[in-house]
Scaffold this active site. Structure first.
Site, short mmCIF file in Angstrom:
data_model
loop_
_atom_site.label_atom_id
_atom_site.label_comp_id
_atom_site.label_asym_id
_atom_site.label_seq_id
_atom_site.Cartn_x
_atom_site.Cartn_y
_atom_site.Cartn_z
N GLY A 111 0.66 -1.42 0.06
CA GLY A 111 -0.24 -0.19 -0.01
C GLY A 111 0.82 1.28 0.03
O GLY A 111 2.14 1.18 0.05
N LYS A 112 0.31 2.38 -0.13
CA LYS A 112 0.96 3.54 -0.04
C LYS A 112 0.00 4.93 -0.15
O LYS A 112 -1.06 4.72 -0.69
CB LYS A 112 1.94 3.94 -1.26
CG LYS A 112 3.20 4.90 -1.08
CD LYS A 112 4.03 4.07 -0.28
CE LYS A 112 5.22 4.65 -0.06
NZ LYS A 112 6.49 3.96 0.60
#
Ligand code: NAD
Length: 425
Positions: A111-112
């Protein structure tokens, strides 16, 4: 394999991430359906983040959270505050986190997220209001078993505590494991600060062993004397390696007889984290460019991206390069170094100690039981050694570079889990 349309992007980071994925996937003869699934994020959230400024006006910032894959477990990745943050950048970095977590053998996907903002223009109160509003607006998609953010560019322990406090209140229960990179005093982990450096050090040790070289008295040069470079230097020095060169933004420091690393660390700590003015018997000061091309067995770039490029790749004298920084070697330099027989331990293997350390923090938080720094370090070394050996074995078996092998090993694990689990949700 059936033909498929490659996705691409005008964003250079996303374009490169997609190309690397497609190239490795094609080489592995990955099923077309799996390629179609994995070249896109599972979820991309965009939120508006209105902030009441100290002068009474309202500003609205754009915030993002992208979850590339949850095939191996909850998604995991940093939250950054920077003007360049956008959906494409988050998508690229989330995809890279999927491969990094997969390669690290930890139970996460990638994720980011972040906010498009220049954080230097905000007061502390404005920063807190912005962080809490952002947290509230992504609160439905993050959580200890859903998506676990961590600090990234311009965020740190303070932001993690604000997010944890906000989202726990909205979720109606305290969930310390929903974020990592928290201060040690507040559900963080002893050992996290030096985890990435310890991981880089372990890779140096492993690559020397694999190449039949001895660790003791090996000449090593380390670019960058911040969190990663300094801790790597200390672990190497304490294990008997000879650090002949170090550098930071103020230049390169070379000593044929070996840098006195503890003295250099003390000096930097007392001088605003800078080596400017550091001296010892036999020390030669040189430029940042020159330090990279001095005689050594191992070169550890632990500062910036793109520092080993087509201009200096021909001049590098190291036998091994262990990438502590993200993206220190350009693709052009990669080809030149490969032809010259220089072995590279790629960034997302060599610097994965940080994310493995985050996994330890999460595991400790879920258990409500903290480990000693020594336990933390021993477990980190064990995992890094196993990961290195897995990639090395793949590279030998498939007669390919460590970088390509790392991609393939990482993609293989995600693809295998996708096949097991299916992808209806
Ligand atoms: P840091 O800010 O603590 O240190 C960076 C160091 O690089 C400083 O000593 C700085 O003076 C030096 N530097 C800057 N410009 C330089 C130049 N031109 N030549 C030589 N040195 C220069 O950063 P860090 O946390 O150590 O991160 C370094 C790299 O490692 C980055 O690429 C980062 O993305 C990557 N990384 C860090 C972690 C982590 O846990 N800190 C984890 C994974 C990857």
């Amino acid at each position: 394999m059936a033909k498929f349309q490659r996705r691409t992007s005008s964003n250079i980071l996303l374009k490169t991430a997609l190309e690397n994925f497609y190239d490795a996937a094609e080489e592995m003869k990955l099923d077309k359906g799996l390629i179609e699934v994995l070249c896109r994020p599972e979820r991309a959230v965009k939120v508006a983040v209105p902030v009441q400024m100290d002068n009474g006006t309202v500003k609205v910032f754009d915030g993002y959270r992208v979850q590339h894959s949850t095939a191996c477990g909850p998604s995991k990745g940093g939250i950054r505050f920077h003007p360049c943050v956008d959906l494409d950048e988050c998508e690229a970095l989330a995809m890279l986190m999927t491969w990094k977590c997969s390669l690290a053998g930890i139970p996460y996907g990638g994720g980011k997220g972040g906010i498009s903002v220049d954080p230097n223009t905000l007061s502390k109160n404005e920063r807190e209001r912005m962080t809490r509003t952002f947290a509230a607006r992504i609160s439905k998609v993050i959580g200890e078993w859903d998506d676990i953010p961590a600090p990234d560019v311009a965020t740190g322990g303070q932001e993690m505590v604000w997010i944890l406090d906000t989202v726990s209140k909205l979720h109606g229960r305290f969930e310390p494991a929903m974020l990592t990179g928290k201060p040690v005093s507040y559900w963080g982990s002893e050992g996290r600060t030096s985890a990435t450096g310890l991981g880089v050090y372990t890779c140096v040790k492993e690559v020397l062993e694999a190449g039949g070289d001895t660790f003791k008295d090996s000449k090593i040069i380390i670019q960058g004397f911040g969190n990663v470079g300094m801790n790597n230097a200390l672990f190497l020095h304490n294990s008997g390696a000879k650090i002949v060169g170090i550098s930071d933004i103020t230049g390169g420091y070379y000593c044929e007889n070996g840098i006195d690393v503890p003295a250099a660390v003390r000096y930097a700590q007392e001088n605003n984290k800078l080596l400017e003015g550091y001296d010892q018997l036999g020390l030669v000061k040189m430029s940042n460019e020159d330090i990279l091309t001095q005689e050594c067995l191992v070169l550890c770039p632990c500062a910036l991206e793109g520092v080993i490029n087509e201009n200096n790749a021909k001049l590098i004298k190291a036998k091994y390069i262990v990438e502590g920084a993200n993206g220190p070697t350009t693709p052009e330099a990669d080809k030149i170094l490969d032809k010259r027989g220089i072995h590279i331990v790629p960034d997302f293997l060599a610097n994965s100690g940080g994310v493995i350390g985050s996994y330890f923090e999460w595991a400790q938080n879920l258990a409500g039981y903290f480990w000693t720094e020594d336990e933390y370090n021993q477990r980190l070394i064990q995992i890094m050694e196993a990961n290195f050996k897995r990639v090395f074995k793949y590279a030998i078996a498939h007669n390919t570079t460590m970088r390509r092998a790392a991609f393939c090993v990482a993609i293989e694990r995600v693809a295998d889990n996708l096949k097991l689990r299916g992808f209806f949700l």
